[in-house]
Design an enzyme around this catalytic site. Structure first.
Site, short mmCIF file in Angstrom:
data_model
loop_
_atom_site.label_atom_id
_atom_site.label_comp_id
_atom_site.label_asym_id
_atom_site.label_seq_id
_atom_site.Cartn_x
_atom_site.Cartn_y
_atom_site.Cartn_z
N SER A 146 0.80 -1.22 0.00
CA SER A 146 0.00 0.00 0.00
C SER A 146 0.83 1.27 0.00
O SER A 146 0.27 2.34 -0.18
CB SER A 146 -0.94 0.03 1.21
OG SER A 146 -0.19 0.21 2.39
N LYS A 166 0.81 4.74 6.97
CA LYS A 166 0.12 5.50 5.94
C LYS A 166 0.67 6.91 5.95
O LYS A 166 1.48 7.29 6.80
CB LYS A 166 -1.40 5.56 6.21
CG LYS A 166 -2.10 4.24 6.23
CD LYS A 166 -2.37 3.70 4.85
CE LYS A 166 -2.90 2.29 4.93
NZ LYS A 166 -2.30 1.33 4.07
#
Lengths: 187, 176
Positions: B48, B94
């Site tokens: 990701s 993230k």
């Protein structure tokens, strides 16, 4: 001083003793009849070991809006349930997503709980409240309320009535929650 | 039944073993508390955050103490580690896109929401996104995340050695 990590580790990962402040969990914790704040044993081990959180547990969690505050609330619904919310929550019904729980204070009038900030991710839960240590007249484990049994012939005393009231409050809370199993049984 | 004379002989040895165990547990707690509250090396894998972080796994330096001391100094564009809001046993990495009060475009690519949909990030929450928009489960799926879930920031990538980088805190804004 050398043994500080041992002590710190024990209180962070196993059990710790803390005072509960505030009135949002009345009358379970800090009732008006008590002159002192309750002192409770917090169980961090069951949360860290991944034991599933059940409905009716009282937990300590970090406030999602203000991460420095700790709140003590009761878990009313877990992931997969549908909850009918109380004001000021904007939606009338909420589906609890995976990995979240719905917490409410026992005293619905003055409480900062999921009706204000919505479902809470499980990672914010810090510990489970296990055992009241002080005051001595309410010393004992904290368990989800159950219907009290009255012995045949014995008159119902104050303790029976307060246990029954706690059970009725829990029933009223749970009447606003539909679990996954009851929704699927209709199809 | 153990005869008492045997027990008397064994007592100092048992005491020594017990004390060594306590020392080991003490050291273990000290190491774990340091890794969770100050800084630590950790292994990061997953698609990701491509191309910033590789899929097959890298060793990164996670710096937690500055966030503990000053939790409101998150900057937009910082690489942060947080506990996943959907699975409390997972730690994810993230990038911070929106701070409390920002209006964020949910998905400019249009994959998970219409590209004109915007959201106001509530107080105490942030909007996070993975660099690899096609293969990232982030705020586009679970909405704004509470700042209380944030653990710290990624300070540097240590291994592989030929890709050693220090990630800076400051993002450059491209103004129209």
């Amino acid at each position: 001083m050398y043994w500080l990590p041992l002590g710190l580790g024990f209180t962070q990962y196993f059990y710790t003793l803390k005072t509960v402040r505030g009135r949002s969990m009345q009358p379970t914790l800090n009732p008006d009849t008590s002159s002192w704040d309750d002192i409770v044993i917090f169980d961090r081990y069951s949360i860290n070991s991944g034991e599933p959180i059940r409905k009716g547990d009282i937990v300590a969690l970090r406030d999602p809006i203000n991460s420095r505050k700790m709140l003590v609330k009761r878990v009313v619904a877990v992931a997969g349930d549908i909850v009918k919310t109380l004001p000021p929550y904007p939606d009338a019904e909420v589906f609890i997503p995976e990995g979240h729980v719905w917490v409410e204070g026992d005293e619905p009038f003055r409480t900062l709980d999921s009706n204000k900030f919505g479902p809470v991710p499980l990672a914010l839960l810090d510990s489970k409240l296990m055992y009241i240590v002080w005051p001595l007249d309410r010393i004992g484990p904290l368990r989800p309320p159950i219907s009290p049994v009255s012995k045949r012939g014995a008159s119902r005393d104050f303790r029976w009535y307060s246990d029954m009231a706690a059970f009725e409050r829990e029933q009223r809370r749970q009447s606003r929650v539909t679990t996954r199993s009851t929704t699927t049984s209709h199809s | 039944m153990i005869p008492p004379s045997w027990l008397h002989l064994a007592e100092p040895a048992i005491k020594k073993v017990g004390l060594t165990c306590l020392h080991l547990i003490n050291f273990g707690f000290a190491f774990h508390l340091f890794k969770e509250n100050v800084a630590g090396l950790c292994f990061m894998a997953g698609p990701s955050m491509l191309p910033t972080l590789d899929n097959s796994g890298e060793l990164v330096l996670e710096s937690i103490l500055p966030h503990r001391l000053f939790p409101n100094q998150l900057g937009r564009g910082e690489l942060i580690t947080l506990t996943s809001p959907v699975d409390p046993s997972r730690i994810i990495c993230k990038r911070v896109i929106g701070l409390p009060g920002d209006v964020v475009c949910v998905d400019p690519t249009g994959l998970k929401a219409h590209s004109t949909e915007h959201v106001l990030v509530p107080k105490g929450h942030i909007w996070v996104a993975g660099d690899n928009a096609a293969w990232s489960k982030d705020s586009r799926d679970y909405g704004p995340v509470s700042m209380a879930l944030v653990r710290g920031r990624i300070a540097a990538r240590i291994y592989p050695l030929n890709r050693f980088t220090v990630f800076s805190k400051n993002a450059t804004y491209i103004d129209h």
